[in-house]
Write a protein that holds these residues in place. Structure first.
Motif, mmCIF file in Angstrom:
data_model
loop_
_atom_site.group_PDB
_atom_site.id
_atom_site.type_symbol
_atom_site.label_atom_id
_atom_site.label_comp_id
_atom_site.label_asym_id
_atom_site.label_seq_id
_atom_site.Cartn_x
_atom_site.Cartn_y
_atom_site.Cartn_z
ATOM 1 N N GLY A 204 0.805 -1.210 0.000
ATOM 2 C CA GLY A 204 0.000 0.000 0.000
ATOM 3 C C GLY A 204 0.843 1.266 0.000
ATOM 4 N N ARG A 205 1.918 1.264 0.785
ATOM 5 C CA ARG A 205 2.780 2.447 0.832
ATOM 6 C C ARG A 205 3.609 2.569 -0.441
ATOM 7 N N TRP A 206 4.099 1.480 -0.961
ATOM 8 C CA TRP A 206 4.901 1.524 -2.182
ATOM 9 C C TRP A 206 4.082 2.046 -3.362
ATOM 10 N N ASN A 207 2.835 1.630 -3.440
ATOM 11 C CA ASN A 207 1.989 2.039 -4.560
ATOM 12 C C ASN A 207 1.286 3.370 -4.324
ATOM 13 N N GLY A 208 1.385 3.917 -3.132
ATOM 14 C CA GLY A 208 0.668 5.143 -2.819
ATOM 15 C C GLY A 208 1.328 6.378 -3.417
ATOM 16 N N PHE A 209 0.512 7.278 -3.919
ATOM 17 C CA PHE A 209 1.030 8.550 -4.433
ATOM 18 C C PHE A 209 0.063 9.699 -4.201
ATOM 19 N N SER A 210 -1.211 9.384 -3.894
ATOM 20 C CA SER A 210 -2.210 10.443 -3.770
ATOM 21 C C SER A 210 -1.916 11.363 -2.594
ATOM 22 N N ASP A 211 -1.403 10.819 -1.478
ATOM 23 C CA ASP A 211 -1.092 11.678 -0.335
ATOM 24 C C ASP A 211 0.058 12.623 -0.660
ATOM 25 N N ALA A 212 1.075 12.109 -1.357
ATOM 26 C CA ALA A 212 2.185 12.980 -1.764
ATOM 27 C C ALA A 212 1.725 14.012 -2.793
ATOM 28 N N LEU A 213 0.806 13.608 -3.662
ATOM 29 C CA LEU A 213 0.288 14.520 -4.681
ATOM 30 C C LEU A 213 -0.469 15.682 -4.052
ATOM 31 N N MET A 214 -1.217 15.413 -2.981
ATOM 32 C CA MET A 214 -2.044 16.436 -2.365
ATOM 33 C C MET A 214 -1.314 17.245 -1.296
ATOM 34 N N PHE A 215 -0.374 16.595 -0.596
ATOM 35 C CA PHE A 215 0.185 17.240 0.598
ATOM 36 C C PHE A 215 1.666 17.590 0.488
ATOM 37 N N MET A 216 2.324 17.206 -0.605
ATOM 38 C CA MET A 216 3.757 17.464 -0.743
ATOM 39 C C MET A 216 4.014 18.332 -1.964
ATOM 40 N N SER A 217 4.878 19.330 -1.806
ATOM 41 C CA SER A 217 5.321 20.138 -2.936
ATOM 42 C C SER A 217 6.837 20.073 -3.119
ATOM 43 N N ASP A 218 7.538 19.562 -2.106
ATOM 44 C CA ASP A 218 8.984 19.404 -2.192
ATOM 45 C C ASP A 218 9.291 18.149 -3.000
ATOM 46 N N ARG A 219 9.812 18.311 -4.190
ATOM 47 C CA ARG A 219 10.043 17.187 -5.084
ATOM 48 C C ARG A 219 11.114 16.241 -4.562
ATOM 49 N N THR A 220 11.881 16.674 -3.580
ATOM 50 C CA THR A 220 12.902 15.801 -3.000
ATOM 51 C C THR A 220 12.273 14.570 -2.361
ATOM 52 N N TYR A 221 11.058 14.724 -1.846
ATOM 53 C CA TYR A 221 10.414 13.630 -1.124
ATOM 54 C C TYR A 221 9.256 13.022 -1.904
ATOM 55 N N PHE A 222 9.291 13.177 -3.210
ATOM 56 C CA PHE A 222 8.290 12.504 -4.038
ATOM 57 C C PHE A 222 8.594 11.001 -4.068
ATOM 58 N N PRO A 223 7.633 10.145 -3.739
ATOM 59 C CA PRO A 223 7.844 8.703 -3.904
ATOM 60 C C PRO A 223 7.880 8.325 -5.374
ATOM 61 N N ILE A 224 8.356 7.140 -5.653
ATOM 62 C CA ILE A 224 8.572 6.708 -7.028
ATOM 63 C C ILE A 224 7.267 6.683 -7.818
ATOM 64 N N GLN A 225 6.150 6.362 -7.155
ATOM 65 C CA GLN A 225 4.888 6.291 -7.882
ATOM 66 C C GLN A 225 4.408 7.666 -8.326
ATOM 67 N N LEU A 226 4.662 8.684 -7.523
ATOM 68 C CA LEU A 226 4.289 10.035 -7.937
ATOM 69 C C LEU A 226 5.191 10.509 -9.068
ATOM 70 N N LEU A 227 6.472 10.168 -8.998
ATOM 71 C CA LEU A 227 7.377 10.492 -10.090
ATOM 72 C C LEU A 227 6.927 9.805 -11.373
ATOM 73 N N LEU A 228 6.527 8.553 -11.260
ATOM 74 C CA LEU A 228 6.025 7.813 -12.415
ATOM 75 C C LEU A 228 4.736 8.442 -12.933
ATOM 76 N N TYR A 229 3.883 8.857 -12.039
ATOM 77 C CA TYR A 229 2.632 9.529 -12.429
ATOM 78 C C TYR A 229 2.928 10.785 -13.239
ATOM 79 N N ASN A 230 3.876 11.580 -12.793
ATOM 80 C CA ASN A 230 4.232 12.806 -13.504
ATOM 81 C C ASN A 230 4.834 12.502 -14.874
#
Length: 289
Positions: A204-230
Motif C-alpha cells: 500500500g505504501r509503495w503504490n501510494g502517491f495520492s497523499d504525496a500529490l495532495m500534501f507534498m510540494s517538495d520534489r525531494t520527497y516525491f515517492p517513485i509512484q508520484l514520479l512515475l505519475y508525472n
C-alpha cells in the motif's frame, strides 16, 4: 482417494479460471517489459506485443543514470520500511488490548474504531487539519495519517483472539505482565498474520502517491509512484515534462515503460519471501473470533 468425474471436471474448471487470472495479470507486465527493451522505431510502428523488437537497454541506462530516479526509488524504499514497521506496531498495540474481556469500555472502543472504518472527514478537512499541524510539505505527512488500517486491526485481533487463553494464563501464572505475554506468547505465534499484514502495508505504501500529490510540494520527497505519475502525464503536459527534465511532452515510450518496470519490480520481489505466510495469515485471521 479416487475422485469422481464431476470432481475432476470441477478441478479442471477451477484450474482454467486460475490460468486466466494469471494471464490477465502477467500479460500486461510482459508487454511493458517488451516495450522497455524495444527500439523507439519498433514502438512507433506498433510492432511490440510480448517480445522486444530491436533489443536495447538504453531506456534502463537512462533511468538508472539519472539521480532523480535512483533517489526516488531509494526514498520510497526507506519510506516503505518506516511506514510498515510503524503501522505494524500501531496495529498490534491497537488489536492486542481488545482481546481482554476485562478491558474497561471495550465495546465503546470497538464501536469507535469500526465507525472510522465507514466514515471519514474527507479530503478538505484532512488537508486543513494537516495544515494546522504543520505537516504539509513534511515527510511525516507520508507516514502518520495512514499509519493504521481498521480492517487490518480487525484481522489482527481475530487472529490473537483465536490463540488459546491457556497459553496466556500459564504465562500470567509465571508472573508475566501483559507486555511480556504479548512479546513471549502472542507475537511468536502470530508470524503468519504479521507477515501478511506487513506485506499489505508495504504494498500500500509503495503504490501510494495520492497523499504525496495532495500534501507534498517538495520534489525531494516525491515517492517513485508520484514520479512515475508525472512522467506518464508528461506526454500531454509541457509543464510537467519540463519539470521532469524533458524538453518536450513527447516522452519516449521506452523510457516510460522502463520507468514502470523500475517502479514495479522491487515490490514484486517481496512476494516470494512472504508467500508461505500469505494464505494462512489471511484465512485464519479472517475467520476466527
Amino acid at each position: 482417494m479416487i475422485k469422481s468425474r464431476s470432481t475432476k471436471i470441477g478441478d479442471w474448471v477451477i484450474a482454467f479460471i486460475c490460468l486466466l487470472c494469471v494471464l490477465v495479470c502477467l500479460l500486461p507486465l510482459l508487454n511493458i517489459l517488451a516495450r522497455s527493451l524495444s527500439s523507439a522505431d519498433a514502438l512507433v510502428k506498433n510492432e511490440v506485443l510480448l517480445l522486444p523488437k530491436g533489443l536495447n537497454f538504453d531506456a534502463y541506462m537512462t533511468v538508472l543514470g539519472d539521480s532523480k530516479y535512483t533517489w526516488s526509488l531509494l526514498w520510497t524504499a526507506i519510506l516503505t520500511v518506516i511506514c510498515t514497521v510503524w503501522s505494524m506496531f500501531m496495529t498490534v498495540m491497537c488489536a492486542y488490548p481488545l482481546i481482554y474481556d476485562n478491558l474497561k469500555g471495550k465495546k465503546t472502543i470497538i464501536a469507535i474504531i469500526l465507525f472510522t472504518m465507514y466514515f471519514s472527514a474527507g479530503t478538505i478537512p484532512t488537508y486543513l487539519l494537516l495544515k494546522e499541524l504543520h505537516l504539509l510539505n513534511n515527510p511525516l505527512v507520508l507516514i502518520l495519517p495512514n499509519s493504521i488500517s481498521v480492517f487490518y486491526v480487525i484481522i489482527m485481533r481475530s487472529f490473537l483472539f483465536g490463540i488459546p487463553d491457556s497459553l496466556r494464563e500459564s504465562a500470567e501464572l509465571d508472573g508475566a505482565g501483559p507486555l511480556r505475554v504479548l512479546i513471549s506468547v502472542y507475537l511468536p505465534l502470530s508470524t503468519p498474520v504479521l507477515a501478511t499484514l506487513a506485506l499489505f502495508y508495504a504494498v500500500g505504501r509503495w503504490n501510494g502517491f495520492s497523499d504525496a500529490l495532495m500534501f507534498m510540494s517538495d520534489r525531494t520527497y516525491f515517492p517513485i509512484q508520484l514520479l512515475l505519475y508525472n512522467i506518464l502525464n508528461s506526454i500531454t503536459s509541457v509543464e510537467v515534462a519540463t519539470q521532469e527534465g524533458f524538453s518536450n511532452p513527447g516522452l519516449s515510450e521506452t523510457i516510460k515503460s522502463a520507468t514502470v518496470m523500475f517502479a514495479t519490480v522491487p515490490i514484486l520481489l517481496v512476494y516470494p519471501w512472504l508467500q508461505r505466510y500469505f494464505i494462512s495469515g489471511v484465512t485464519i485471521g479472517a475467520v476466527k473470533g
